[in-house]
Design a protein around this motif. Structure first.
Motif, PDB file in Angstrom:
ATOM      1  N   GLY A 132      43.391  58.690  21.666  1.00 49.06           N
ATOM      2  CA  GLY A 132      43.696  57.335  22.099  1.00 49.06           C
ATOM      3  C   GLY A 132      42.571  56.369  21.778  1.00 49.06           C
ATOM      4  N   ARG A 133      41.355  56.791  22.058  1.00 48.99           N
ATOM      5  CA  ARG A 133      40.210  55.919  21.747  1.00 48.99           C
ATOM      6  C   ARG A 133      40.104  55.681  20.239  1.00 48.99           C
ATOM      7  NH1 ARG A 133      37.198  59.506  25.343  1.00 48.99           N
ATOM      8  NH2 ARG A 133      37.145  58.632  27.454  1.00 48.99           N
ATOM      9  N   CYS A 134      40.349  56.721  19.459  1.00 47.54           N
ATOM     10  CA  CYS A 134      40.300  56.573  18.004  1.00 47.54           C
ATOM     11  C   CYS A 134      41.354  55.597  17.502  1.00 47.54           C
ATOM     12  CB  CYS A 134      40.483  57.928  17.331  1.00 47.54           C
ATOM     13  SG  CYS A 134      39.096  59.069  17.506  1.00 47.54           S
ATOM     14  N   LEU A 135      42.560  55.692  18.048  1.00 44.05           N
ATOM     15  CA  LEU A 135      43.617  54.753  17.657  1.00 44.05           C
ATOM     16  C   LEU A 135      43.259  53.338  18.095  1.00 44.05           C
ATOM     17  CD1 LEU A 135      46.708  56.957  18.555  1.00 44.05           C
ATOM     18  CD2 LEU A 135      46.106  56.160  16.258  1.00 44.05           C
ATOM     19  N   GLY A 136      42.663  53.207  19.275  1.00 42.53           N
ATOM     20  CA  GLY A 136      42.203  51.896  19.734  1.00 42.53           C
ATOM     21  C   GLY A 136      41.135  51.323  18.825  1.00 42.53           C
ATOM     22  N   ASP A 137      40.249  52.176  18.328  1.00 41.79           N
ATOM     23  CA  ASP A 137      39.214  51.721  17.401  1.00 41.79           C
ATOM     24  C   ASP A 137      39.824  51.181  16.109  1.00 41.79           C
ATOM     25  OD1 ASP A 137      37.288  52.487  19.233  1.00 41.79           O
ATOM     26  OD2 ASP A 137      36.777  54.358  18.205  1.00 41.79           O
ATOM     27  N   VAL A 138      40.875  51.862  15.624  1.00 45.39           N
ATOM     28  CA  VAL A 138      41.564  51.371  14.424  1.00 45.39           C
ATOM     29  C   VAL A 138      42.209  50.013  14.704  1.00 45.39           C
ATOM     30  CG1 VAL A 138      43.456  51.792  12.807  1.00 45.39           C
ATOM     31  CG2 VAL A 138      42.001  53.695  13.542  1.00 45.39           C
ATOM     32  N   LEU A 139      42.855  49.891  15.842  1.00 41.80           N
ATOM     33  CA  LEU A 139      43.478  48.620  16.213  1.00 41.80           C
ATOM     34  C   LEU A 139      42.453  47.507  16.300  1.00 41.80           C
ATOM     35  CD1 LEU A 139      45.955  49.999  18.875  1.00 41.80           C
ATOM     36  CD2 LEU A 139      46.636  48.694  16.849  1.00 41.80           C
ATOM     37  N   ASN A 140      41.278  47.809  16.804  1.00 44.20           N
ATOM     38  CA  ASN A 140      40.224  46.800  16.890  1.00 44.20           C
ATOM     39  C   ASN A 140      39.829  46.272  15.515  1.00 44.20           C
ATOM     40  OD1 ASN A 140      39.888  46.597  19.670  1.00 44.20           O
ATOM     41  ND2 ASN A 140      38.430  48.296  19.772  1.00 44.20           N
ATOM     42  N   GLU A 186      53.960  47.456  12.133  1.00 36.34           N
ATOM     43  CA  GLU A 186      52.861  48.086  11.398  1.00 36.34           C
ATOM     44  C   GLU A 186      52.637  49.451  12.034  1.00 36.34           C
ATOM     45  OE1 GLU A 186      48.217  47.436  10.033  1.00 36.34           O
ATOM     46  OE2 GLU A 186      49.481  45.703  10.463  1.00 36.34           O
ATOM     47  N   PHE A 187      52.631  50.489  11.210  1.00 33.82           N
ATOM     48  CA  PHE A 187      52.503  51.853  11.707  1.00 33.82           C
ATOM     49  C   PHE A 187      51.061  52.330  11.553  1.00 33.82           C
ATOM     50  CE2 PHE A 187      56.931  51.265  10.896  1.00 33.82           C
ATOM     51  CZ  PHE A 187      57.590  52.047  11.828  1.00 33.82           C
ATOM     52  N   ILE A 188      50.501  52.807  12.643  1.00 31.28           N
ATOM     53  CA  ILE A 188      49.140  53.343  12.627  1.00 31.28           C
ATOM     54  C   ILE A 188      49.205  54.761  13.179  1.00 31.28           C
ATOM     55  CG2 ILE A 188      46.822  53.132  13.607  1.00 31.28           C
ATOM     56  CD1 ILE A 188      47.195  50.106  13.578  1.00 31.28           C
ATOM     57  N   TYR A 189      48.835  55.721  12.366  1.00 31.95           N
ATOM     58  CA  TYR A 189      48.914  57.133  12.741  1.00 31.95           C
ATOM     59  C   TYR A 189      47.810  57.884  11.999  1.00 31.95           C
ATOM     60  CZ  TYR A 189      51.142  57.334   8.183  1.00 31.95           C
ATOM     61  OH  TYR A 189      51.387  57.192   6.841  1.00 31.95           O
ATOM     62  N   PHE A 190      47.552  59.107  12.446  1.00 35.73           N
ATOM     63  CA  PHE A 190      46.533  59.923  11.794  1.00 35.73           C
ATOM     64  C   PHE A 190      47.125  60.983  10.875  1.00 35.73           C
ATOM     65  CE2 PHE A 190      43.859  58.842  15.698  1.00 35.73           C
ATOM     66  CZ  PHE A 190      43.232  57.790  15.049  1.00 35.73           C
ATOM     67  N   ALA A 191      48.315  61.479  11.195  1.00 33.88           N
ATOM     68  CA  ALA A 191      48.910  62.544  10.376  1.00 33.88           C
ATOM     69  C   ALA A 191      50.422  62.421  10.354  1.00 33.88           C
ATOM     70  CB  ALA A 191      48.507  63.913  10.914  1.00 33.88           C
TER      71      ALA A 191
END
Length: 226
Positions: free
Chosen positions: A41-49, A176-181
């Motif tokens: 969650g924090r990693c996804l938040g960092d990307v959003l930032n 906009e789609f943000i995902y890791f895998a």
């Protein structure tokens, strides 16, 4: 499909990849699993930032099962740079002959949510379009957002197009789609493989769907001062 074969996105740094691996290695250890999901969650938040305009007012929408770990991680990261509010949905997700449905049986909307500039829809794994579609529809008429971010650690390879097919072009243009895998396989029950290791309720130690048990996330208790 092995983990080595899954397709990682450009957003997946080593921290995110390691946390995805931690999910799969802690499927019988709920506390460790919760911790890995919070990191994601924090990693996804960092990307959003990195992609959100400065001082955006965000509405972070999630299911009740994701609220305390994945969604809370996103919120913690976002709140370092933006105003971020929460919308939590208790979805009763089940299969029918033509597919699946996920009616909302309860919800918590943090006061002021209607003024959000961006909607961020968070889910631990996106297998199809049902839950995400339902929760977007529950909010979209009350919001005047310019962007809708669909955010998840893992998505099935067909879920993006499936979700887009459920909405008119006017709404899809905001996605906009943000995902890791992205993974391409599902098991007989429809779970993405390797995905997040199985059903989120058991993995987090919740047991069953919150809509069926009355489970109240700590995040909601805190925000609503219950």
């Amino acid at each position: 499909m092995s983990v080595d074969e899954r397709a990682y996105s450009r957003f997946a740094n080593e921290i995110a990849k390691n946390a995805l691996g931690d999910l799969l290695s802690s499927t019988n250890a709920p506390v460790q699993y919760q911790s890995a999901m919070k990191v994601l969650g924090r990693c996804l938040g960092d990307v959003l930032n990195q992609v959100l305009p400065a001082r955006t007012k965000c509405l972070v929408a999630s299911t009740a099962e994701d609220a305390d770990y994945l969604s809370s991680g996103v919120l913690e990261s976002l709140q370092s740079k933006h105003e971020a509010l929460a919308a939590i949905f208790w979805n009763n997700h089940y299969s029918i002959s033509s597919g699946s449905v996920a009616p909302i049986v309860h919800k918590y909307l943090q006061p002021g949510y209607e003024d959000a500039d961006s909607l961020i829809v968070v889910k631990s794994v996106i297998s199809g379009s049902c839950v995400v579609r339902t929760n977007i529809l529950a909010l979209i008429e009350k919001l005047k957002v310019g962007k809708i971010y669909i955010v998840s650690p893992v998505m099935h390879i067909k879920s993006e197009e499936a979700l887009k097919s459920e909405f008119p072009d006017e709404i899809v243009s905001k996605f906009e789609f943000i995902y890791f895998a992205k993974d391409s396989r599902k098991d007989d029950s429809g779970e993405v493989i390797p995905g997040i290791g199985g059903q989120i309720y058991q993995l987090l130690g919740i047991g069953k769907q919150p809509a069926q048990t009355g489970y109240m996330p700590t995040l909601v208790r805190r925000l609503a001062a219950i």
